[in-house]
Scaffold this motif. Structure first.
Motif, PDB file in Angstrom:
ATOM      1  N   VAL A 461      -8.509   4.303  10.490  1.00  0.00           N
ATOM      2  CA  VAL A 461      -7.376   4.270   9.558  1.00  0.00           C
ATOM      3  C   VAL A 461      -6.314   3.263   9.988  1.00  0.00           C
ATOM      4  O   VAL A 461      -5.813   2.502   9.141  1.00  0.00           O
ATOM      5  N   PRO A 462      -5.911   3.206  11.268  1.00  0.00           N
ATOM      6  CA  PRO A 462      -4.953   2.156  11.632  1.00  0.00           C
ATOM      7  C   PRO A 462      -5.456   0.747  11.341  1.00  0.00           C
ATOM      8  O   PRO A 462      -4.682  -0.118  10.896  1.00  0.00           O
ATOM      9  N   SER A 463      -6.747   0.508  11.569  1.00  0.00           N
ATOM     10  CA  SER A 463      -7.295  -0.825  11.280  1.00  0.00           C
ATOM     11  C   SER A 463      -7.303  -1.091   9.783  1.00  0.00           C
ATOM     12  O   SER A 463      -6.993  -2.208   9.339  1.00  0.00           O
ATOM     13  N   LEU A 464      -7.664  -0.093   8.994  1.00  0.00           N
ATOM     14  CA  LEU A 464      -7.652  -0.262   7.546  1.00  0.00           C
ATOM     15  C   LEU A 464      -6.248  -0.535   7.037  1.00  0.00           C
ATOM     16  O   LEU A 464      -6.038  -1.410   6.172  1.00  0.00           O
ATOM     17  N   LEU A 465      -5.272   0.203   7.540  1.00  0.00           N
ATOM     18  CA  LEU A 465      -3.895   0.021   7.076  1.00  0.00           C
ATOM     19  C   LEU A 465      -3.345  -1.323   7.494  1.00  0.00           C
ATOM     20  O   LEU A 465      -2.673  -2.011   6.708  1.00  0.00           O
ATOM     21  N   CYS A 466      -3.640  -1.732   8.725  1.00  0.00           N
ATOM     22  CA  CYS A 466      -3.180  -3.036   9.197  1.00  0.00           C
ATOM     23  C   CYS A 466      -3.821  -4.162   8.380  1.00  0.00           C
ATOM     24  O   CYS A 466      -3.152  -5.111   7.966  1.00  0.00           O
ATOM     25  N   GLY A 467      -5.127  -4.042   8.124  1.00  0.00           N
ATOM     26  CA  GLY A 467      -5.800  -5.053   7.323  1.00  0.00           C
ATOM     27  C   GLY A 467      -5.373  -5.047   5.873  1.00  0.00           C
ATOM     28  O   GLY A 467      -5.310  -6.110   5.225  1.00  0.00           O
ATOM     29  N   ALA A 468      -5.065  -3.869   5.314  1.00  0.00           N
ATOM     30  CA  ALA A 468      -4.600  -3.793   3.932  1.00  0.00           C
ATOM     31  C   ALA A 468      -3.265  -4.512   3.764  1.00  0.00           C
ATOM     32  O   ALA A 468      -3.023  -5.168   2.744  1.00  0.00           O
ATOM     33  N   ALA A 469      -2.386  -4.396   4.762  1.00  0.00           N
ATOM     34  CA  ALA A 469      -1.118  -5.130   4.705  1.00  0.00           C
ATOM     35  C   ALA A 469      -1.364  -6.639   4.734  1.00  0.00           C
ATOM     36  O   ALA A 469      -0.712  -7.410   4.001  1.00  0.00           O
ATOM     37  N   PHE A 470      -2.322  -7.050   5.565  1.00  0.00           N
ATOM     38  CA  PHE A 470      -2.672  -8.474   5.613  1.00  0.00           C
ATOM     39  C   PHE A 470      -3.234  -8.953   4.268  1.00  0.00           C
ATOM     40  O   PHE A 470      -2.858 -10.018   3.761  1.00  0.00           O
ATOM     41  N   GLY A 471      -4.119  -8.159   3.665  1.00  0.00           N
ATOM     42  CA  GLY A 471      -4.682  -8.539   2.367  1.00  0.00           C
ATOM     43  C   GLY A 471      -3.640  -8.551   1.266  1.00  0.00           C
ATOM     44  O   GLY A 471      -3.655  -9.448   0.394  1.00  0.00           O
TER      45      GLY A 471
END
Length: 840
Positions: A461-471
């Motif tokens: 989840v932290p990786s998904l959230l961090c990547g979602a902000a980047f996207g």
């Protein structure tokens, strides 16, 4: 003079380091300064995935997790809702009264209390720390990690991840869910518990490492299915990331288990959240929601072929960011290993509290100071609900903003992570590029710092959230700067996939998991391309995060395949030639001596080769290899025999002490040992001592007689020998071996997986002259290789079949060595290849 003294010290240190062999460094688990790399440790035991087709096993052949996720999800939601409601109301009230520090103290009290509880649970069971995926991957690879699938680990893991997530740490509960599922899979078929000894049922099935491995694979897949609502993705995860050994019969069983977990969790969550039992509206703990355009917007599209070029670039950036994340986390992990773990245990608790305090202050300060007020989209355009059944606009935060606007930074930070992911995926309202950049930077650094502290923590989840902000940041730039007509949610999803793929380096299973989580099959191609590019980019710099932590633990993990240049080596180059063996009929005193003076877990069962002795020195390369290995082992075997006799002098039988005293074994120098072997070969036609089925020559034979060619008959495990001794399975010299008591398969595996130790044996109850017939209980047909077999073939056989020991047998059936997991690790093979090149 001081400089000279320092130089002398350095030379001494270097000389001492040079005298250590790679094997010694592996045992110590030291870090090589030149490569800054931890070597695989020898103190990890291997699991035995090969079936022992012994007589008791043949006889028995002839006679023949989802609610954990519900518990964790319910209490995480409950605690998070209470915390954010209390603190949110306090912030709204204090914004006018000027008492915001009081709100910060309330948030600190909640978070640090929860994190303290989670950290204390890890002190009870240290294996419960982290996500558990590296440990489960190691277990399925064939490495036994103590306590990894125990009930106490399960309780600490499930309760600990509940409090660590509710405590506001940038961690997820999906990784620990996979670990919990694996523990359930390992424990339920055993019908017993080591933690609670009263839980024990007479269930003789599934009492082997092989069966337990299959259940652990199914449990890990069920954990993924419950976490993401992705049964197919869970099956592929167990295949791709977990299991080193797979068969077709296991596939449908694991898929059925994953399906059952998904629908059971769906049934209960739908009933609890919507009060509609049997509606099946919430498939997993983490649901990405439905991606679709507004009904009135006919020009909207989720993605086009033009977008694929941007997806590839995002995959490259995601791979670079993932490699940077892994590199930083590896440095932090090494620092913890050197400076925090050796200290008192409460230091780890203090570190966890420090991380919780810093995270809380950052969340509070960024939400209050760095957020911007953005216009709220109209409710009619929102078609997405959260996993708890709430509308997406119900999770917005209006800290210091008017009624029709919202604080974008507070909306992302002052919410559960799942709600923040939904906001980035589906919120039509815009997020400031500055807010997204700051949020990405803060989350990147804090998530990297948090992963590895002494709390149960996941990374999905932290990786998904961090990547979602980047996207979402990329989408804002394309929309505002380039004026492109794109769907922001798609870019947020691709960014999440790119960053997560760059961190964990998963491809097939992660693609299917994301497709099942979004319920949108059209995303298959862009997600797959993005994950492949991210993996290739990240692999150029370092390994995935799970492989890094496996390496830091010194686990002797076997990769999928060896390098091509390793085929310069053969089995004879890497095998262990100094064997400790037993005879088919061996005296009790010899078995006790062997078990007490060695740490080996398997012993070849051999007899002296009388028929092929003439061929032993003819010069045949396949046979002459045996001479070389026996020359190198003369001294070591003599020393081993001396150690056995010394240990046996504490045996309560005076007869055994006299036997040891009469042998007078002396270790000869290397040259004399070779002369002794030469004398033995010159007198090779001397008569052998009589070897009858009911005799045990292992005590009376001389040093010379011990180095005759050994015909290999099978393997027997240490646990089996100890079990035979404890149960008194033996016969006297004046009797036939048919009078020896017979044990059934259930009796042989009754104590699995905690077999008794040789030190638990009461030696006073045994007659040292009794003989044990091991042939009914040995594995008479283990996999074997020739001394000239290339390493790639040895490696593939060992890994594919899930072996623990691989005997090396020459052309005439004589055992010349044995190969274990340690002999096939990358570091050991590289050292042997370097030694081989120097020799050539």
């Amino acid at each position: 003079m001081a400089c000279c003294g320092n130089c002398f010290c350095c030379q001494c240190c270097c000389r001492e380091g040079e005298t250590r062999t790679p094997e010694e460094l592996s045992i110590l688990g030291e870090i090589r300064d030149e490569e800054d790399e931890i070597l695989p440790r020898k103190d990890y035991e291997s699991l035995d995935y090969d079936r022992c087709i012994s007589e008791p096993y043949v006889e028995i052949l002839e006679g023949m997790d989802n609610k954990v996720g519900l518990f964790v999800d319910f209490f995480v939601s409950l605690f998070s809702k209470i915390k954010f409601t209390v603190v949110g109301d306090s912030v709204e009230k204090c914004s006018d009264k000027g008492c915001l520090p009081l709100s910060l103290l309330e948030l600190l009290a909640f978070n640090m209390t929860f994190v303290f509880i989670a950290s204390m649970l890890v002190l009870i069971e240290p294996v419960a720390a982290g996500s558990g995926i590296p440990e489960i991957k190691s277990y399925l690879n064939g490495v036994k990690i103590p306590g990894i699938v125990r009930l106490r680990t399960f309780l600490c893991k499930a309760a600990g991840v509940l409090f660590s997530v509710a405590g506001g740490l940038f961690v997820g509960k999906e990784g620990p869910m996979i670990h919990c599922g694996a523990i359930v899979g390992a424990g339920l078929p055993q019908f017993q518990s080591i933690t609670f000894k009263r839980i024990k049922f007479n269930f003789p099935y599934f009492r082997s490492d092989r069966d337990k491995r299959d259940f652990v694979s199914a449990g890990a897949a069920a954990g993924v299915a419950a976490a993401f609502g992705a049964p197919i993705g869970g099956t592929l995860f167990s295949l791709e990331e977990g299991s080193s050994f797979w068969n077709q019969a296991l596939t449908w069983k694991v898929l059925f288990c994953s399906m059952s977990a998904t629908f059971t969790l769906n049934f209960f969550r739908s009933g609890i959240n919507f009060n509609k039992w049997g509606s099946f509206q919430l498939p997993g703990l983490l649901n990405f929601g439905e991606f679709k355009c507004s009904d009135g917007d006919k020009n909207c599209h989720l993605w086009t072929a033009v977008d694929l070029a941007f997806f590839v670039l995002m995959g490259v950036v995601g791979g670079l960011l993932g490699a940077l994340f892994n590199c930083m986390n590896k440095i932090l992990a090494k620092y913890r290993i050197k400076h925090i773990h050796p200290k008192a245990k409460f230091i780890r608790v203090l570190e966890s509290l420090l991380v919780a305090m810093v995270t809380t202050v950052v969340i509070f300060a960024a939400s209050i100071l760095l957020g911007e007020c953005r216009d709220l989209s109209s409710p009619s355009t929102q078609n997405t609900t959260l996993s708890g059944g709430e509308d997406i606009n119900s999770t917005i935060r209006q800290f210091f903003c008017t009624n029709k606007t919202y604080n974008d930074m507070a909306t992302l930070l002052f919410n559960p992570q799942e709600a923040a992911i939904h906001q980035l995926f589906h919120q039509d309202g815009t997020f400031s590029p500055v807010t997204l950049s700051v949020f990405f930077l803060l989350y990147f650094l804090l998530a990297c710092w948090t992963y590895g502290v002494s709390v149960p923590s996941g990374l999905f989840v932290p990786s998904l959230l961090c990547g979602a902000a980047f996207g979402r940041l990329v989408a804002n730039i394309l929309k505002v700067e380039l004026g492109m007509d794109i769907y922001s949610g798609t870019f947020a999803l691709i960014g999440a996939a790119a960053f997560l793929g760059g961190v964990v380096r998963m491809t097939i299973s992660l693609t299917v998991i994301l497709i099942e989580s979004t319920n949108e099959i059209t995303y298959g191609l862009p997600i797959m391309i993005t994950l492949m590019v991210a993996k290739w980019t990240g692999d150029f710099f370092n390994k995935g995060i799970y492989d890094i932590h496996i390496q830091l633990k010194g686990v002797p993990l076997l990769e999928w395949e060896t390098e091509v240049e390793m085929d310069k080596l053969t089995a004879s180059d890497i095998m262990e030639p100094n064997l400790t063996y037993v005879y088919p009929h061996t005296r009790v005193q010899s078995l006790v001596s062997i078990l007490r003076t060695t740490i080996y877990h398997a012993f070849p069962v051999v007899t002296e080769n009388r028929q092929n002795e003439r061929d032993f020195i003819k010069g045949n390369i396949l046979v002459s290899n045996n001479i070389r290995f026996k020359k190198s082992s003369v001294v070591s075997r003599a020393g081993e025999q001396r150690r056995r006799c010394q240990s046996m002098k504490s045996y309560p039988s005076s007869e055994l002490r006299n036997v040891c005293d009469e042998q007078n074994v002396v270790v000869e120098p290397a040259e004399e040992g070779e002369d002794l072997l030469q004398q033995m070969l010159e007198r090779r036609h001397a008569p052998y001592p009589n070897l009858y089925p009911d005799q045990s020559p292992s005590e009376e034979w001389t040093m010379e007689e011990r180095f005759r060619p050994l015909t290999f008959h099978g393997l027997i495990l240490r646990s089996q020998l100890v079990n035979l001794l404890i149960r008194g399975v033996c016969y006297t010299e004046n009797q036939s071996s048919a009078t020896q008591p017979r044990l059934s398969y259930a009796e042989m595996t009754e104590d699995y997986p905690r077999y008794p130790d040789i030190h638990d044996l009461d030696l006073g109850l045994l007659n040292p002259r009794m003989i044990v017939d091991v042939t009914p209980y040995m594995n008479p047909c283990p996999y074997t290789v020739s001394p000239n077999t290339h390493i790639s073939q040895v490696f593939n056989l060992f890994r594919t079949m899930g072996l623990r020991h691989l005997p090396v047998v020459n052309a005439v059936g004589e055992i010349v060595g044995i190969i274990t997991r340690h002999n096939l690790t990358h570091e050991f093979l590289v050292a042997k290849l370097r030694q081989h090149s120097i020799t050539i």
